[in-house]
Enzyme design. Structure first.
Site, PDB file in Angstrom:
ATOM      1  N   ASN A   9       0.862  -1.187   0.000  1.00 58.98           N
ATOM      2  CA  ASN A   9       0.000   0.000   0.000  1.00 58.98           C
ATOM      3  C   ASN A   9       0.896   1.234   0.000  1.00 58.98           C
ATOM      4  O   ASN A   9       1.470   1.579   1.030  1.00 58.98           O
ATOM      5  CB  ASN A   9      -0.895  -0.029   1.247  1.00 58.98           C
ATOM      6  CG  ASN A   9      -1.724   1.242   1.381  1.00 58.98           C
ATOM      7  OD1 ASN A   9      -1.833   2.031   0.440  1.00 58.98           O
ATOM      8  ND2 ASN A   9      -2.315   1.436   2.556  1.00 58.98           N
ATOM      9  N   TRP A  10       0.997   1.864  -1.154  1.00 57.56           N
ATOM     10  CA  TRP A  10       1.920   3.000  -1.282  1.00 57.56           C
ATOM     11  C   TRP A  10       1.347   4.271  -0.670  1.00 57.56           C
ATOM     12  O   TRP A  10       2.055   5.282  -0.588  1.00 57.56           O
ATOM     13  CB  TRP A  10       2.251   3.236  -2.760  1.00 57.56           C
ATOM     14  CG  TRP A  10       2.990   2.105  -3.430  1.00 57.56           C
ATOM     15  CD1 TRP A  10       3.384   0.909  -2.871  1.00 57.56           C
ATOM     16  CD2 TRP A  10       3.429   2.067  -4.797  1.00 57.56           C
ATOM     17  NE1 TRP A  10       4.022   0.141  -3.814  1.00 57.56           N
ATOM     18  CE2 TRP A  10       4.077   0.823  -5.000  1.00 57.56           C
ATOM     19  CE3 TRP A  10       3.335   2.956  -5.866  1.00 57.56           C
ATOM     20  CZ2 TRP A  10       4.625   0.461  -6.236  1.00 57.56           C
ATOM     21  CZ3 TRP A  10       3.874   2.598  -7.097  1.00 57.56           C
ATOM     22  CH2 TRP A  10       4.513   1.355  -7.271  1.00 57.56           C
ATOM     23  N   GLU A  97      -6.896   4.315   7.675  1.00 62.73           N
ATOM     24  CA  GLU A  97      -6.748   5.758   7.404  1.00 62.73           C
ATOM     25  C   GLU A  97      -8.016   6.315   6.776  1.00 62.73           C
ATOM     26  O   GLU A  97      -8.353   7.489   6.981  1.00 62.73           O
ATOM     27  CB  GLU A  97      -5.499   5.992   6.531  1.00 62.73           C
ATOM     28  CG  GLU A  97      -4.226   5.823   7.361  1.00 62.73           C
ATOM     29  CD  GLU A  97      -3.042   5.233   6.628  1.00 62.73           C
ATOM     30  OE1 GLU A  97      -3.004   5.287   5.386  1.00 62.73           O
ATOM     31  OE2 GLU A  97      -2.145   4.698   7.314  1.00 62.73           O
ATOM     32  N   GLU A 167      -5.452  -5.339  10.583  1.00 59.46           N
ATOM     33  CA  GLU A 167      -4.456  -4.286  10.764  1.00 59.46           C
ATOM     34  C   GLU A 167      -4.775  -3.504  12.042  1.00 59.46           C
ATOM     35  O   GLU A 167      -5.591  -2.578  12.014  1.00 59.46           O
ATOM     36  CB  GLU A 167      -4.502  -3.312   9.583  1.00 59.46           C
ATOM     37  CG  GLU A 167      -4.202  -3.942   8.256  1.00 59.46           C
ATOM     38  CD  GLU A 167      -3.655  -2.913   7.278  1.00 59.46           C
ATOM     39  OE1 GLU A 167      -2.492  -3.034   6.889  1.00 59.46           O
ATOM     40  OE2 GLU A 167      -4.386  -1.968   6.945  1.00 59.46           O
ATOM     41  N   SER A 213       3.207  -2.218  10.457  1.00 61.12           N
ATOM     42  CA  SER A 213       4.656  -2.217  10.660  1.00 61.12           C
ATOM     43  C   SER A 213       5.289  -3.576  10.345  1.00 61.12           C
ATOM     44  O   SER A 213       6.194  -4.032  11.059  1.00 61.12           O
ATOM     45  CB  SER A 213       5.000  -1.740  12.077  1.00 61.12           C
ATOM     46  OG  SER A 213       4.563  -0.401  12.255  1.00 61.12           O
ATOM     47  N   GLY A 234       2.766  -1.180   4.346  1.00 67.60           N
ATOM     48  CA  GLY A 234       2.764   0.237   4.009  1.00 67.60           C
ATOM     49  C   GLY A 234       4.181   0.725   3.781  1.00 67.60           C
ATOM     50  O   GLY A 234       4.743   0.607   2.691  1.00 67.60           O
ATOM     51  N   GLY A 235       4.800   1.272   4.840  1.00 72.37           N
ATOM     52  CA  GLY A 235       6.113   1.902   4.723  1.00 72.37           C
ATOM     53  C   GLY A 235       7.148   1.054   3.994  1.00 72.37           C
ATOM     54  O   GLY A 235       7.855   1.542   3.099  1.00 72.37           O
TER      55      GLY A 235
HETATM   56  C1  PEP Z   1      -0.877  -0.092   5.818  1.00 73.20           C
HETATM   57  O1  PEP Z   1      -0.857   1.026   5.324  1.00 73.20           O
HETATM   58  O2  PEP Z   1      -1.795  -0.859   5.534  1.00 73.20           O
HETATM   59  C2  PEP Z   1       0.204  -0.467   6.736  1.00 73.20           C
HETATM   60  C3  PEP Z   1       0.150  -1.641   7.306  1.00 73.20           C
HETATM   61  O3  PEP Z   1       1.224   0.449   6.927  1.00 73.20           O
HETATM   62  P1  PEP Z   1       2.648   0.177   7.685  1.00 73.20           P
HETATM   63  O4  PEP Z   1       3.200  -1.095   7.120  1.00 73.20           O
HETATM   64  O5  PEP Z   1       3.462   1.375   7.342  1.00 73.20           O
HETATM   65  O6  PEP Z   1       2.351   0.053   9.134  1.00 73.20           O
END
Ligand code: PEP
Length: 259
Positions: A9-10, A97, A167, A213, A234-235
């Protein structure tokens, strides 16, 4: 046997050139990981360019959102048919989000989820508790409420393209992740709720992936758990190297029997 699913997920990151470069790098690095379904979810404006960059690769192109209506006076919104027309075959719904920053309701998430599945898009439905809810011991109740609300009216045959992403909100973008044992516990309960909504066959076939994360150094332990069928990243998905290390950790579980 559930094929692991790993999605990147960018969010609202990259520009056209860096997005295309990232997509190409992911396609190259993940080419050998044939046991995993790999998807990227770039921002809307770059879907066409990234569809071109991924042409001929085995990477699924997804969008981060959709609207449930098919067409009409809905300024700023994007329909399922438009996503398909741009080359996307997957979409996220219910991302934290969108629930907590943009303010999407359970009802809106339900309409979007049904629209995605009705259009034959792979729908990655995200659920998860906030920190307050976790501290009050409400994790499983929140997951169950969000699942039942989002899946109301979904016919069992539509679940073939359904993926659930657990999540925990407190783990997204914070560097804090659920422990493998906590994730397994949450996923097993999500599977039990799916069995109660649909059937044990549906529950056994739907992929339940973890997000929050997820990084190269914690992926192996999290993705080794029997009910953790991959990840939403995500990141770490903004680095092809890190993302593909997570893809390889998901592939490693293919060799192990899944409960
Ligand atoms: C996400 O955006 O779905 C996510 C899990 O972000 P991150 O990996 O940055 O926690």
């Amino acid at each position: 046997m559930r094929t692991p699913f790993v999605g990147g997920n960018w969010k609202m990151n990259t520009d056209r050139a860096s997005g295309v470069a990232l997509a190409r790098a992911v396609a190259e690095a993940a080419a050998a990981c044939t046991g995993v379904e790999v998807a990227v979810f770039p921002p809307f404006p770059y879907l066409g360019a990234i569809a071109d960059a991924l042409h001929g690769s085995r990477i699924t192109l997804g969008a981060q959102d959709l609207y449930y209506e098919t067409s009409g006076a809905f300024t700023g919104e994007v329909s399922a048919a438009m996503l398909l027309d741009c080359g996307a075959s997957a979409v996220l719904t219910g991302h934290s989000e969108r629930r907590h920053v943009i303010g999407e309701s359970d009802d809106l998430v339900n309409r979007k989820t049904r629209a995605a599945l009705d259009a034959d898009l792979t729908c990655v439905l995200c659920i998860g508790e906030t920190l307050d809810q976790r501290e009050r011991g409400e994790t499983h109740a929140v997951n169950e409420r969000q699942l039942r609300a989002a899946l109301a009216g979904v016919r069992p045959e539509r679940t073939q393209r359904l993926v659930i992403a657990y999540e925990p909100v407190w783990a997204i973008g914070t560097g804090r992740n659920a422990t493998p044992a906590d994730a397994q516990d949450a996923h097993a309960r999500v599977r039990a709720v799916l069995a109660s909504i649909f059937s044990s066959d549906v529950a056994a076939s739907v992929r339940i992936i973890y997000g929050g994360s997820l990084k190269p150094d914690n992926a192996e332990a999290l993705l080794a758990r029997p009910d953790v069928d991959g990840g939403l990243v995500g990141g770490a998905s903004l680095s092809a190297t890190d993302f593909c290390t997570i893809v390889r950790a998901a592939e490693a579980r293919v060799a192990r029997p899944i409960a």
